[in-house]
Design a protein around this motif. Structure first.
Motif, PDB file in Angstrom:
ATOM      1  N   GLN A 177       1.015  -1.286  -0.094  1.00  0.00           N
ATOM      2  CA  GLN A 177      -0.127  -0.179  -0.098  1.00  0.00           C
ATOM      3  C   GLN A 177       0.771   1.262   0.002  1.00  0.00           C
ATOM      4  N   LYS A 178       1.961   1.267  -0.980  1.00  0.00           N
ATOM      5  CA  LYS A 178       2.950   1.804  -0.648  1.00  0.00           C
ATOM      6  C   LYS A 178       2.358   2.842  -2.598  1.00  0.00           C
ATOM      7  N   GLY A 179       2.457   4.481  -2.853  1.00  0.00           N
ATOM      8  CA  GLY A 179       2.390   4.477  -4.012  1.00  0.00           C
ATOM      9  C   GLY A 179       3.256   5.725  -3.915  1.00  0.00           C
ATOM     10  N   LYS A 180       3.487   6.299  -6.019  1.00  0.00           N
ATOM     11  CA  LYS A 180       4.271   7.311  -6.172  1.00  0.00           C
ATOM     12  C   LYS A 180       3.784   7.501  -7.676  1.00  0.00           C
ATOM     13  N   GLN A 181       3.980   8.385  -7.527  1.00  0.00           N
ATOM     14  CA  GLN A 181       3.382   8.953  -9.419  1.00  0.00           C
ATOM     15  C   GLN A 181       4.666   9.815 -10.067  1.00  0.00           C
ATOM     16  N   LEU A 182       5.282   8.951 -10.876  1.00  0.00           N
ATOM     17  CA  LEU A 182       6.188   8.784 -11.640  1.00  0.00           C
ATOM     18  C   LEU A 182       6.037  10.247 -12.415  1.00  0.00           C
ATOM     19  N   LEU A 183       7.388  10.634 -12.746  1.00  0.00           N
ATOM     20  CA  LEU A 183       7.147  11.308 -14.207  1.00  0.00           C
ATOM     21  C   LEU A 183       8.866  11.559 -15.116  1.00  0.00           C
ATOM     22  N   LEU A 184       7.743  10.753 -15.936  1.00  0.00           N
ATOM     23  CA  LEU A 184       8.760  10.311 -17.244  1.00  0.00           C
ATOM     24  C   LEU A 184       9.058  11.246 -18.189  1.00  0.00           C
ATOM     25  N   TYR A 191       5.350   9.466 -24.789  1.00  0.00           N
ATOM     26  CA  TYR A 191       4.144   9.799 -24.529  1.00  0.00           C
ATOM     27  C   TYR A 191       3.235  11.387 -24.380  1.00  0.00           C
ATOM     28  N   GLN A 192       2.301  11.363 -24.307  1.00  0.00           N
ATOM     29  CA  GLN A 192       1.580  13.202 -23.570  1.00  0.00           C
ATOM     30  C   GLN A 192       0.919  13.341 -22.939  1.00  0.00           C
TER      31      GLN A 192
END
Length: 151
Positions: free
Chosen positions: A120-127, A132-133
């Motif tokens: 239950q761990k999360g992260k938003q990646l910034l590619l 990708y758009q």
């Protein structure tokens, strides 16, 4: 525990279902705990709802359901931070920008949300190194897939 949600009123959630984003989500760094709720029965859409702030809620979708060739490589730092040991631990979502009409809704494929479903761990990646758009039209892709498959 009960929380107030943006789209579904008061909802009872289990503490075990709270996903912790230790660094928050970009632009919402103070928001550390979220829960993933189905938006509507029978749809592929979910709400990533803050447990602390009612108005902080994102409509999300599994990108693999609408973008046939979507691929990302998780950086070692992300694997370590989220304690990901195997592929089955990972759930991937993308944030939608809901438009009117709904058929013009887009997905941010450059900023996938990665969740270790076991921890239950999360992260938003910034590619950054990607074609990708941030505003990928999801329904055009789905219509193309349906046409190709003859459905």
């Amino acid at each position: 525990m009960n929380i107030e949600t943006k789209y579904q009123g008061t909802v009872e959630i289990n503490d075990e279902n709270i996903i912790t984003f230790s660094k928050g989500i970009p632009a919402f760094e103070e928001e550390k705990q979220f829960v993933l709720l189905p938006l509507e029965e029978g749809t592929p859409f979910f709400v990533l709802q803050s447990t602390a702030t009612t108005d902080v809620a994102f409509i999300v979708l599994n990108p693999f359901e609408v973008v046939s060739n979507y691929q990302i490589k998780l950086p070692d730092a992300t694997l370590e931070m989220l304690e990901i040991e195997k592929e089955e631990d990972v759930a991937t979502f993308v944030v939608l920008t809901v438009k009117e009409p709904f058929a013009e809704t887009t997905a941010n494929l450059q900023g996938p949300i990665i969740i270790n479903v076991n921890k239950q761990k999360g992260k938003q990646l910034l590619l950054s190194d990607t074609d990708y758009q941030t505003k990928h039209p999801i329904f055009k892709e789905a219509a193309l897939q349906t046409t190709k498959e003859g459905k």
